[in-house]
Scaffold this motif. Structure first.
Motif, PDB file in Angstrom:
ATOM      1  N   ILE A   1      90.302  29.727  70.218  1.00  0.00           N
ATOM      2  CA  ILE A   1      89.019  29.501  69.264  1.00  0.00           C
ATOM      3  C   ILE A   1      88.543  28.337  69.133  1.00  0.00           C
ATOM      4  O   ILE A   1      87.249  28.233  68.940  1.00  0.00           O
ATOM      5  CB  ILE A   1      89.862  29.920  67.675  1.00  0.00           C
ATOM      6  CG1 ILE A   1      90.370  31.263  67.541  1.00  0.00           C
ATOM      7  CG2 ILE A   1      88.543  30.060  66.460  1.00  0.00           C
ATOM      8  CD1 ILE A   1      91.423  31.166  66.368  1.00  0.00           C
ATOM      9  N   VAL A   2      89.162  27.284  69.240  1.00  0.00           N
ATOM     10  CA  VAL A   2      88.553  25.762  69.519  1.00  0.00           C
ATOM     11  C   VAL A   2      87.520  25.965  70.414  1.00  0.00           C
ATOM     12  O   VAL A   2      86.340  25.518  70.505  1.00  0.00           O
ATOM     13  CB  VAL A   2      89.534  24.832  69.389  1.00  0.00           C
ATOM     14  CG1 VAL A   2      88.840  23.439  70.072  1.00  0.00           C
ATOM     15  CG2 VAL A   2      90.304  24.860  68.387  1.00  0.00           C
ATOM     16  N   ASN A   3      87.856  26.233  71.739  1.00  0.00           N
ATOM     17  CA  ASN A   3      87.017  26.443  72.698  1.00  0.00           C
ATOM     18  C   ASN A   3      85.747  27.484  72.683  1.00  0.00           C
ATOM     19  O   ASN A   3      84.824  27.018  73.211  1.00  0.00           O
ATOM     20  CB  ASN A   3      87.653  27.002  74.316  1.00  0.00           C
ATOM     21  CG  ASN A   3      89.108  25.713  74.506  1.00  0.00           C
ATOM     22  OD1 ASN A   3      88.852  24.609  73.910  1.00  0.00           O
ATOM     23  ND2 ASN A   3      89.829  26.514  75.099  1.00  0.00           N
ATOM     24  N   GLN A   4      85.883  28.500  72.177  1.00  0.00           N
ATOM     25  CA  GLN A   4      84.771  29.278  72.058  1.00  0.00           C
ATOM     26  C   GLN A   4      83.891  29.061  70.895  1.00  0.00           C
ATOM     27  O   GLN A   4      82.765  28.917  71.195  1.00  0.00           O
ATOM     28  CB  GLN A   4      85.325  30.825  71.272  1.00  0.00           C
ATOM     29  CG  GLN A   4      84.450  31.865  71.477  1.00  0.00           C
ATOM     30  CD  GLN A   4      83.659  32.141  70.160  1.00  0.00           C
ATOM     31  OE1 GLN A   4      84.085  31.487  69.362  1.00  0.00           O
ATOM     32  NE2 GLN A   4      82.378  32.648  70.338  1.00  0.00           N
ATOM     33  N   ARG A   5      84.213  28.135  69.958  1.00  0.00           N
ATOM     34  CA  ARG A   5      83.373  27.649  68.883  1.00  0.00           C
ATOM     35  C   ARG A   5      83.046  26.329  69.468  1.00  0.00           C
ATOM     36  O   ARG A   5      82.022  25.769  68.606  1.00  0.00           O
ATOM     37  CB  ARG A   5      83.996  27.588  67.440  1.00  0.00           C
ATOM     38  CG  ARG A   5      84.429  28.977  66.969  1.00  0.00           C
ATOM     39  CD  ARG A   5      83.020  29.714  66.855  1.00  0.00           C
ATOM     40  NE  ARG A   5      83.298  31.077  66.285  1.00  0.00           N
ATOM     41  CZ  ARG A   5      83.115  31.366  64.790  1.00  0.00           C
ATOM     42  NH1 ARG A   5      82.852  30.383  64.123  1.00  0.00           N
ATOM     43  NH2 ARG A   5      83.311  32.520  64.234  1.00  0.00           N
ATOM     44  N   LYS A   6      83.603  25.494  70.237  1.00  0.00           N
ATOM     45  CA  LYS A   6      83.226  24.190  70.795  1.00  0.00           C
ATOM     46  C   LYS A   6      83.367  23.312  69.648  1.00  0.00           C
ATOM     47  O   LYS A   6      82.310  22.563  69.450  1.00  0.00           O
ATOM     48  CB  LYS A   6      81.733  24.194  71.313  1.00  0.00           C
ATOM     49  CG  LYS A   6      81.578  25.297  72.584  1.00  0.00           C
ATOM     50  CD  LYS A   6      80.412  25.340  73.397  1.00  0.00           C
ATOM     51  CE  LYS A   6      80.451  26.046  74.595  1.00  0.00           C
ATOM     52  NZ  LYS A   6      79.061  26.303  75.146  1.00  0.00           N
ATOM     53  N   VAL A   7      84.287  23.262  68.825  1.00  0.00           N
ATOM     54  CA  VAL A   7      84.792  22.531  67.790  1.00  0.00           C
ATOM     55  C   VAL A   7      85.638  21.466  68.044  1.00  0.00           C
ATOM     56  O   VAL A   7      86.288  21.557  68.749  1.00  0.00           O
ATOM     57  CB  VAL A   7      84.976  23.300  66.674  1.00  0.00           C
ATOM     58  CG1 VAL A   7      86.322  23.973  66.935  1.00  0.00           C
ATOM     59  CG2 VAL A   7      85.167  22.384  65.406  1.00  0.00           C
ATOM     60  N   LEU A   8      85.438  19.991  67.491  1.00  0.00           N
ATOM     61  CA  LEU A   8      86.388  18.867  67.715  1.00  0.00           C
ATOM     62  C   LEU A   8      87.606  19.290  67.225  1.00  0.00           C
ATOM     63  O   LEU A   8      87.677  19.720  65.991  1.00  0.00           O
ATOM     64  CB  LEU A   8      85.518  17.887  66.899  1.00  0.00           C
ATOM     65  CG  LEU A   8      86.506  16.615  67.068  1.00  0.00           C
ATOM     66  CD1 LEU A   8      86.637  15.943  68.428  1.00  0.00           C
ATOM     67  CD2 LEU A   8      86.145  15.630  66.059  1.00  0.00           C
TER      68      LEU A   8
END
Length: 387
Positions: A128-135
């Motif tokens: 999810i972090v990678n898909q949303r490109k979130v810190l």
């Protein structure tokens, strides 16, 4: 073996859940949080174990972080915007961490994720972090699964477990402590194997390796004593086993040292041991939080006391530092902050342009592990932490 197979099945299920959620939400993905850039509160999401085995770790970290955020908000926040930390309990369950993360990003518009507890939950949310490109900032773990991952979105604030063990092993042989033993609870076999390699590289000797799961702890203590170790490395994350072993060893007149890393020796462990923790060596990844002569410690203590909190801790200082560094990245991201701008801003923070006197932070485009700081403390016969 059955434990290992069960872990693989569980991890596969969690990964599939995360990928399914990513797939359902991909069409609505945006680099920006739900509110317009530069407007409204700055939302940060934290999924942590607030009621389970690792709650004492999460809660102390969270106390330090919240004290800093409250202080910053009282001063006007960042460009007039308040920081709002949303903390949700995942009880150490990776599946709950995944669901909490979706809520933060999809419904609350979080610009960053912060202070997740443990490697399992941290790695479970990575699709999810990678898909949303979130810190994904300052996870409370030093596990190799997090630190060996080349991921643009993960930034750590603490030294890794490998840093902690390398620091220890570089010093023990110099003072004649070369015979080492390991006590674990059957978890993290790859981590144990790697530590064994570090022991060999340090020209020390592994004289015993015992697991406490399903075993009689008094018999395990006898086996460890028969090996005559200079230091027993406690690598179990099961606190009841650790407490039982240490009490048994002391009852059997063990005169050697005991060691555990910064998270294994949580307050839950030392508080339960009282005076039997005498001789326990603990590696730490932030400065001594009771020494105000260190500027960052002085700042932390002043903020805590102003908030009416008189109890200092290593984890509290870690949370305070993590919140402070995250806020610095948000300042540098500019008035129209997006998730991408925040990540780029974090990569520019290093000791040449940002001073945390007593604790160095170094990030770059190729290094997202901000600190390798390690120190050690011991527990004296009164149960007091001595630096």
């Amino acid at each position: 073996m059955q434990r290992s197979i069960h872990s693989r099945i569980l991890n596969t299920g969690i990964l599939l859940l995360a990928l399914a959620i990513v797939g359902r939400s991909a069409a609505g993905h945006s680099d920006n949080p739900s509110h317009p850039p530069g407007q409204g509160d700055i939302v940060i999401g934290q999924s942590a174990d607030l009621s389970g085995q690792f709650a004492p770790i999460s809660q102390q970290f969270l106390t330090g972080a919240n004290v800093y955020f409250a202080q910053l908000n009282a001063q006007g926040g960042i460009r007039g915007r308040k920081l709002r930390l949303l903390s949700a309990d995942d009880k150490g369950d990776p599946e709950l961490a995944v669901r909490n993360t979706v809520q933060f990003l999809q419904n609350a518009g979080a610009v960053a994720l912060f202070g997740y507890t443990g490697a399992q939950t941290s790695m479970a949310v990575q699709p999810i972090v990678n898909q949303r490109k979130v810190l994904f900032f300052a996870p409370i773990t030093g596990n190799r699964a997090v630190y060996s991952t080349a991921n643009r979105h993960i930034f750590t604030i603490r030294a890794s477990y490998v840093n902690e063990y390398e620091y220890l092993f570089s010093r023990l042989p110099r003072i004649g402590l070369k015979r080492l033993a390991i006590f674990d609870d059957g978890t993290g076999p790859q981590q144990i194997a790697f530590i064994k390699t570090l022991i060999v590289n340090a020209k020390a000797q592994l004289v015993a390796s015992e697991s406490g799961i399903g075993q009689d702890i008094d018999k395990i203590a006898d086996k460890l004593l028969q090996a005559r170790p200079d230091v027993i490395l406690i690598m179990s994350v099961t606190q009841k086993l650790n407490v039982a072993l240490i009490k048994s060893l002391h009852a059997k007149a063990y005169l050697g040292y005991l060691y555990c890393n910064s998270l294994i020796c949580s307050p839950l462990l030392t508080n339960n041991l009282e005076d039997t923790a005498n001789g326990l060596i603990i590696s730490q990844i932030v400065p001594f939080p009771w020494r105000a002569a260190t500027p960052i410690v002085h700042e932390y203590q002043h903020a805590m006391l102003k908030a009416g909190i008189k109890k200092f801790s290593y984890l509290g200082l870690e949370g305070f530092i993590a919140a402070k560094v995250l806020a610095e990245g948000m300042r540098r991201a500019g008035p129209n902050m997006t998730r991408e701008k925040l990540i780029a801003a974090m990569e520019g923070i290093n000791q040449t342009n940002y001073k945390l006197a007593g604790f160095r932070i170094n990030y770059s485009a190729t290094n997202h592990h901000g600190s390798t700081y390690v120190d050690t403390t011991t527990i004296d016969k009164h149960g007091t932490i001595v630096h």
